[in-house]
Write a protein that holds these residues in place. Structure first.
Motif, PDB file in Angstrom:
ATOM      1  N   ARG A 218       0.844  -1.214   0.000  1.00  0.00           N
ATOM      2  CA  ARG A 218       0.000   0.000   0.000  1.00  0.00           C
ATOM      3  C   ARG A 218       0.869   1.251   0.000  1.00  0.00           C
ATOM      4  N   VAL A 219       1.919   1.232   0.807  1.00  0.00           N
ATOM      5  CA  VAL A 219       2.826   2.380   0.894  1.00  0.00           C
ATOM      6  C   VAL A 219       3.517   2.626  -0.441  1.00  0.00           C
ATOM      7  N   ALA A 220       3.791   1.568  -1.186  1.00  0.00           N
ATOM      8  CA  ALA A 220       4.473   1.703  -2.476  1.00  0.00           C
ATOM      9  C   ALA A 220       3.644   2.519  -3.465  1.00  0.00           C
ATOM     10  N   GLY A 221       2.326   2.529  -3.290  1.00  0.00           N
ATOM     11  CA  GLY A 221       1.467   3.439  -4.033  1.00  0.00           C
ATOM     12  C   GLY A 221       1.182   3.109  -5.484  1.00  0.00           C
ATOM     13  N   ASP A 222       1.237   4.162  -6.313  1.00  0.00           N
ATOM     14  CA  ASP A 222       0.811   4.105  -7.715  1.00  0.00           C
ATOM     15  C   ASP A 222       1.453   2.989  -8.528  1.00  0.00           C
TER      16      ASP A 222
ATOM     17  N   VAL B 275      -0.084  -0.338  -7.712  1.00  0.00           N
ATOM     18  CA  VAL B 275      -1.468  -0.357  -8.199  1.00  0.00           C
ATOM     19  C   VAL B 275      -1.479  -0.526  -9.720  1.00  0.00           C
TER      20      VAL B 275
ATOM     21  N   LEU C  45      -5.367  -2.789  -1.653  1.00  0.00           N
ATOM     22  CA  LEU C  45      -4.576  -1.571  -1.846  1.00  0.00           C
ATOM     23  C   LEU C  45      -5.439  -0.333  -1.622  1.00  0.00           C
ATOM     24  N   ASP C  46      -4.825   0.824  -1.628  1.00  0.00           N
ATOM     25  CA  ASP C  46      -5.516   2.084  -1.374  1.00  0.00           C
ATOM     26  C   ASP C  46      -6.685   2.255  -2.343  1.00  0.00           C
TER      27      ASP C  46
ATOM     28  N   SER D 218      -8.626   4.688  -3.215  1.00  0.00           N
ATOM     29  CA  SER D 218      -8.648   5.856  -4.106  1.00  0.00           C
ATOM     30  C   SER D 218      -7.650   5.692  -5.247  1.00  0.00           C
ATOM     31  N   LEU D 219      -6.479   5.112  -4.970  1.00  0.00           N
ATOM     32  CA  LEU D 219      -5.500   4.866  -6.035  1.00  0.00           C
ATOM     33  C   LEU D 219      -5.994   3.786  -6.996  1.00  0.00           C
TER      34      LEU D 219
ATOM     35  N   ARG E 127      -6.803   4.323 -10.982  1.00  0.00           N
ATOM     36  CA  ARG E 127      -6.116   3.533 -12.010  1.00  0.00           C
ATOM     37  C   ARG E 127      -7.087   2.697 -12.841  1.00  0.00           C
TER      38      ARG E 127
END
Length: 179
Positions: A71-75, A78, A121-122, A124-125, A129
């Motif tokens: 999750r911290v790794a982000g975009d 995703v 995962l997040d 919103s991200l 996507r």
């Protein structure tokens, strides 16, 4: 590890998976090492190439420390997970059509694991996507050119694109409260 090549990242990820499966690596240490891998695009690609299709239980029962790091790794995570969902869905359709049960089962495994990971995962991200990828799969005129090119590059036909759209919608249904 950020300048690790794609092949080296696959090898590193495979080693981590084996160590974890044998109980020689704690969930926390595994999560830290994976965080180092997914900090780069090639590292993240290598991790997913090694883990999503693997005959290893990691991606079927994701440890909380690993989920947190992903999750911290982000975009980047995703994006790669969304692409893996699309590709495995299209290939599952193709293998089913050709009667290749062994490869269909492998593609189905990657699809299921990608779906579950996207749910963790997040939100919103994930929404950010998947919406343009869904528009591309549906052939909408407002679709993002990069996603259209991604689907065209792999030569997916209309039925495969429909399957991809349905797979994306299945993720969206479980996250409806945040979409």
């Amino acid at each position: 590890m950020s300048d690790l090549s794609f092949p080296a990242a696959i090898e590193q990820a495979s080693t981590l998976l084996a160590l974890w499966e044998r109980g020689e690596l704690s969930d926390e240490v595994l999560a830290d090492r994976v965080a180092e891998l997914v900090a780069s695009r090639d590292g993240a690609r290598g991790f997913f190439v090694a883990s999503l299709p693997a005959d290893n239980p990691l991606m079927d029962r994701l440890p909380e420390p690993l989920v947190l790091q992903l999750r911290v790794a982000g975009d980047g995570v995703v994006d790669l997970t969304a692409r893996n969902l699309a590709m495995s869905t299209a290939m599952e359709w193709q293998h089913r059509r050709s009667g290749d049960e062994e490869h269909r089962a492998g593609s189905e495994r990657v699809k299921a694991r990608s779906t579950e990971l996207l749910r963790l995962l997040d939100p919103s991200l994930v929404k950010e996507r998947l919406e343009p990828l869904l528009a591309a799969a549906r052939g909408e005129t407002t679709a993002d050119a990069e996603d259209v090119a991604f689907l065209e590059r792999w030569g997916y036909n209309d039925e495969q694109k429909l399957a991809i759209a349905r797979a994306i919608e299945a993720v969206a249904e479980t996250q409806a409260q945040s979409w």
